[in-house]
Design a protein around this motif. Structure first.
Motif, PDB file in Angstrom:
ATOM      1  N   PRO A 211       0.843  -1.210   0.000  1.00 53.36           N
ATOM      2  CA  PRO A 211       0.000   0.000   0.000  1.00 53.36           C
ATOM      3  C   PRO A 211       0.873   1.254   0.000  1.00 53.36           C
ATOM      4  O   PRO A 211       2.014   1.229   0.456  1.00 53.36           O
ATOM      5  N   HIS A 212       0.334   2.349  -0.511  1.00 51.27           N
ATOM      6  CA  HIS A 212       1.085   3.603  -0.533  1.00 51.27           C
ATOM      7  C   HIS A 212       1.285   4.160   0.878  1.00 51.27           C
ATOM      8  O   HIS A 212       2.243   4.898   1.128  1.00 51.27           O
ATOM      9  N   GLN A 213       0.377   3.813   1.769  1.00 51.99           N
ATOM     10  CA  GLN A 213       0.508   4.260   3.149  1.00 51.99           C
ATOM     11  C   GLN A 213       0.531   3.060   4.078  1.00 51.99           C
ATOM     12  O   GLN A 213      -0.197   2.082   3.878  1.00 51.99           O
ATOM     13  N   ASP A 214       1.389   3.145   5.090  1.00 53.52           N
ATOM     14  CA  ASP A 214       1.448   2.093   6.087  1.00 53.52           C
ATOM     15  C   ASP A 214       0.208   2.167   6.971  1.00 53.52           C
ATOM     16  O   ASP A 214      -0.554   3.145   6.934  1.00 53.52           O
ATOM     17  N   THR A 215       0.021   1.151   7.787  1.00 50.92           N
ATOM     18  CA  THR A 215      -1.143   1.132   8.673  1.00 50.92           C
ATOM     19  C   THR A 215      -1.085   2.232   9.728  1.00 50.92           C
ATOM     20  O   THR A 215      -2.107   2.588  10.314  1.00 50.92           O
ATOM     21  N   ASN A 216       0.104   2.787   9.976  1.00 53.33           N
ATOM     22  CA  ASN A 216       0.228   3.893  10.927  1.00 53.33           C
ATOM     23  C   ASN A 216       0.200   5.254  10.232  1.00 53.33           C
ATOM     24  O   ASN A 216       0.460   6.279  10.849  1.00 53.33           O
ATOM     25  N   GLY A 217      -0.105   5.267   8.915  1.00 50.61           N
ATOM     26  CA  GLY A 217      -0.214   6.515   8.172  1.00 50.61           C
ATOM     27  C   GLY A 217       1.066   6.971   7.503  1.00 50.61           C
ATOM     28  O   GLY A 217       1.054   7.932   6.734  1.00 50.61           O
ATOM     29  N   ALA A 218       2.175   6.291   7.757  1.00 48.86           N
ATOM     30  CA  ALA A 218       3.448   6.687   7.154  1.00 48.86           C
ATOM     31  C   ALA A 218       3.463   6.339   5.668  1.00 48.86           C
ATOM     32  O   ALA A 218       2.942   5.302   5.255  1.00 48.86           O
ATOM     33  N   GLU A 219       4.069   7.218   4.865  1.00 51.90           N
ATOM     34  CA  GLU A 219       4.202   6.961   3.434  1.00 51.90           C
ATOM     35  C   GLU A 219       5.256   5.873   3.185  1.00 51.90           C
ATOM     36  O   GLU A 219       6.317   5.877   3.795  1.00 51.90           O
ATOM     37  N   VAL A 220       4.921   4.951   2.300  1.00 48.80           N
ATOM     38  CA  VAL A 220       5.883   3.916   1.913  1.00 48.80           C
ATOM     39  C   VAL A 220       6.696   4.458   0.741  1.00 48.80           C
ATOM     40  O   VAL A 220       6.124   4.977  -0.224  1.00 48.80           O
ATOM     41  N   PRO A 221       8.046   4.379   0.794  1.00 50.26           N
ATOM     42  CA  PRO A 221       8.873   4.903  -0.303  1.00 50.26           C
ATOM     43  C   PRO A 221       8.470   4.302  -1.648  1.00 50.26           C
ATOM     44  O   PRO A 221       8.190   3.110  -1.748  1.00 50.26           O
ATOM     45  N   GLN A 222       8.419   5.171  -2.674  1.00 51.74           N
ATOM     46  CA  GLN A 222       7.952   4.754  -3.993  1.00 51.74           C
ATOM     47  C   GLN A 222       8.723   3.564  -4.533  1.00 51.74           C
ATOM     48  O   GLN A 222       8.148   2.642  -5.117  1.00 51.74           O
ATOM     49  N   GLU A 223      10.046   3.538  -4.325  1.00 49.01           N
ATOM     50  CA  GLU A 223      10.870   2.471  -4.878  1.00 49.01           C
ATOM     51  C   GLU A 223      10.627   1.131  -4.188  1.00 49.01           C
ATOM     52  O   GLU A 223      11.073   0.084  -4.661  1.00 49.01           O
ATOM     53  N   GLU A 224       9.907   1.141  -3.065  1.00 46.71           N
ATOM     54  CA  GLU A 224       9.652  -0.090  -2.329  1.00 46.71           C
ATOM     55  C   GLU A 224       8.231  -0.615  -2.512  1.00 46.71           C
ATOM     56  O   GLU A 224       7.849  -1.628  -1.923  1.00 46.71           O
ATOM     57  N   LEU A 225       7.432   0.057  -3.345  1.00 49.60           N
ATOM     58  CA  LEU A 225       6.011  -0.287  -3.440  1.00 49.60           C
ATOM     59  C   LEU A 225       5.757  -1.619  -4.129  1.00 49.60           C
ATOM     60  O   LEU A 225       4.828  -2.343  -3.774  1.00 49.60           O
ATOM     61  N   VAL A 226       6.574  -1.946  -5.135  1.00 60.39           N
ATOM     62  CA  VAL A 226       6.288  -3.110  -5.973  1.00 60.39           C
ATOM     63  C   VAL A 226       7.501  -4.030  -6.028  1.00 60.39           C
ATOM     64  O   VAL A 226       8.632  -3.573  -6.164  1.00 60.39           O
ATOM     65  N   ILE A 227       7.251  -5.319  -5.905  1.00 57.86           N
ATOM     66  CA  ILE A 227       8.282  -6.338  -6.103  1.00 57.86           C
ATOM     67  C   ILE A 227       7.812  -7.261  -7.215  1.00 57.86           C
ATOM     68  O   ILE A 227       6.688  -7.766  -7.181  1.00 57.86           O
ATOM     69  N   GLY A 228       8.657  -7.449  -8.223  1.00 56.26           N
ATOM     70  CA  GLY A 228       8.321  -8.335  -9.329  1.00 56.26           C
ATOM     71  C   GLY A 228       8.726  -9.770  -9.028  1.00 56.26           C
ATOM     72  O   GLY A 228       9.227 -10.089  -7.947  1.00 56.26           O
ATOM     73  N   ALA A 229       8.499 -10.643 -10.005  1.00 54.91           N
ATOM     74  CA  ALA A 229       8.818 -12.057  -9.805  1.00 54.91           C
ATOM     75  C   ALA A 229       9.010 -12.745 -11.136  1.00 54.91           C
ATOM     76  O   ALA A 229       8.642 -12.217 -12.196  1.00 54.91           O
ATOM     77  N   THR A 230       9.592 -13.928 -11.060  1.00 57.88           N
ATOM     78  CA  THR A 230       9.711 -14.803 -12.220  1.00 57.88           C
ATOM     79  C   THR A 230       8.908 -16.064 -11.949  1.00 57.88           C
ATOM     80  O   THR A 230       9.039 -16.675 -10.883  1.00 57.88           O
ATOM     81  N   LEU A 231       8.067 -16.441 -12.911  1.00 62.64           N
ATOM     82  CA  LEU A 231       7.266 -17.658 -12.836  1.00 62.64           C
ATOM     83  C   LEU A 231       7.829 -18.656 -13.839  1.00 62.64           C
ATOM     84  O   LEU A 231       8.090 -18.304 -14.989  1.00 62.64           O
ATOM     85  N   TYR A 232       8.009 -19.890 -13.411  1.00 63.51           N
ATOM     86  CA  TYR A 232       8.562 -20.934 -14.271  1.00 63.51           C
ATOM     87  C   TYR A 232       7.580 -22.113 -14.317  1.00 63.51           C
ATOM     88  O   TYR A 232       7.072 -22.553 -13.283  1.00 63.51           O
ATOM     89  N   LEU A 233       7.365 -22.634 -15.511  1.00 62.91           N
ATOM     90  CA  LEU A 233       6.549 -23.833 -15.652  1.00 62.91           C
ATOM     91  C   LEU A 233       7.272 -24.802 -16.586  1.00 62.91           C
ATOM     92  O   LEU A 233       7.590 -24.448 -17.723  1.00 62.91           O
ATOM     93  N   TYR A 234       7.514 -26.012 -16.087  1.00 60.81           N
ATOM     94  CA  TYR A 234       8.199 -27.045 -16.856  1.00 60.81           C
ATOM     95  C   TYR A 234       7.319 -28.290 -16.946  1.00 60.81           C
ATOM     96  O   TYR A 234       6.443 -28.507 -16.092  1.00 60.81           O
ATOM     97  N   LYS A 235       7.578 -29.098 -17.972  1.00 59.15           N
ATOM     98  CA  LYS A 235       6.898 -30.377 -18.125  1.00 59.15           C
ATOM     99  C   LYS A 235       7.943 -31.478 -18.119  1.00 59.15           C
ATOM    100  O   LYS A 235       8.919 -31.428 -18.870  1.00 59.15           O
ATOM    101  N   LYS A 236       7.750 -32.467 -17.240  1.00 56.57           N
ATOM    102  CA  LYS A 236       8.729 -33.552 -17.127  1.00 56.57           C
ATOM    103  C   LYS A 236       8.718 -34.402 -18.397  1.00 56.57           C
ATOM    104  O   LYS A 236       7.665 -34.722 -18.952  1.00 56.57           O
ATOM    105  N   SER A 237       9.905 -34.757 -18.817  1.00 56.48           N
ATOM    106  CA  SER A 237      10.044 -35.536 -20.035  1.00 56.48           C
ATOM    107  C   SER A 237       9.451 -36.939 -19.865  1.00 56.48           C
ATOM    108  O   SER A 237       9.467 -37.502 -18.771  1.00 56.48           O
ATOM    109  N   ILE A 238       8.936 -37.473 -20.970  1.00 56.13           N
ATOM    110  CA  ILE A 238       8.418 -38.834 -20.995  1.00 56.13           C
ATOM    111  C   ILE A 238       9.477 -39.723 -21.631  1.00 56.13           C
ATOM    112  O   ILE A 238       9.857 -39.524 -22.784  1.00 56.13           O
ATOM    113  N   ARG A 239       9.994 -40.657 -20.861  1.00 59.92           N
ATOM    114  CA  ARG A 239      10.988 -41.573 -21.437  1.00 59.92           C
ATOM    115  C   ARG A 239      10.849 -42.952 -20.865  1.00 59.92           C
ATOM    116  O   ARG A 239      10.126 -43.167 -19.940  1.00 59.92           O
TER     117      ARG A 239
END
Length: 239
Positions: A211-239
């Motif tokens: 959130p842009h504001q903490d629960t105590n009303g303090a502003e959260v720094p803009q650079e800390e607002l969003v964290i990205g991620a990497t999603l991986y999906l693999y399929k096991k080989s059939i052998r």
């Protein structure tokens, strides 16, 4: 501190304590045991979208019958991922986690046929070989948590032709950047060895959105607002 007084700063401190490299396994277990009571509440506070993103990405590619699929939920925590999967028709879950308190929460969901206690890395993954249609690990592939080498155990647990889903937040810390390099090299090596094939690798911008504001009303720094991620999906080989 009462639950209602918990702030974003408090939650960030908890999160950062899970990223400590070379943390003793028992310390890691104790940390999550102590966190269990407010785990979902705290992750809701930081708009943690990982469980929903995981299920959405998997379901884009999964063509089987979800009611019949056998799912292994690794680092299952409170059972959040299983609850989201159940909304999409999945019914057969087994779970593994390093914290007994988290497993107790997962048991309360009533979704799991079996739950096992194991710390990834120090303990082998307690799962039947070649058994699961879907293997999930959400959020644990970061420095200070599961070692990157555990991905081989995830693959071993999947059936031939089964899906292995993994996701990790993209922290800015140098330690975690190095972890990601090792992880992605291991994923590539497993592909070259013919163990699995990539179904999709996806970058997301809003894995966590404070959130842009903490629960105590303090502003959260803009650079800390969003964290990205990497999603991986693999399929096991059939052998």
């Amino acid at each position: 501190m009462s639950d209602c007084s918990r702030t974003i700063a408090d939650v960030k401190t908890l999160l950062q304590s899970t990223w400590v490299d070379r943390q003793e396994p028992q310390e890691r277990r104790q940390l999550y045991d102590a966190w269990a009571d407010t785990y979902e509440q705290d992750h809701t506070l930081m708009n943690y979208r990982a469980p929903q993103l995981a299920v959405d990405f998997l379901c884009e590619h999964f063509s089987g019958n979800p009611e019949e699929a056998l799912v292994l939920d690794v680092a299952c925590g409170s059972g959040w991922v299983a609850k989201k999967m159940a909304e999409r028709g999945f019914k057969n879950f087994e779970g593994v986690d390093g914290s007994q308190a988290m497993l107790d929460l997962a048991a309360k969901t009533g979704l799991y046929k079996d739950l096992r206690l194991a710390l990834l890395g120090p303990d082998p993954l307690p799962a039947q070989t070649g058994f699961f249609d879907v293997v999930m690990i959400v959020g644990a592939l970061v420095a200070g948590s599961a070692p990157f080498s555990v991905v081989r155990e995830l693959c071993i647990a999947a059936k031939p032709g089964g899906f292995i889903y993994m996701s990790r937040s993209n922290h800015r810390a140098a330690l975690d950047t190095k972890y990601k390099e090792h992880l992605e090299r291991e994923l590539q090596l497993m592909e070259e060895e013919g163990l699995w094939t990539p179904v999709g690798i996806k970058q997301v911008d809003r894995y966590v959105e404070w959130p842009h504001q903490d629960t105590n009303g303090a502003e959260v720094p803009q650079e800390e607002l969003v964290i990205g991620a990497t999603l991986y999906l693999y399929k096991k080989s059939i052998r």
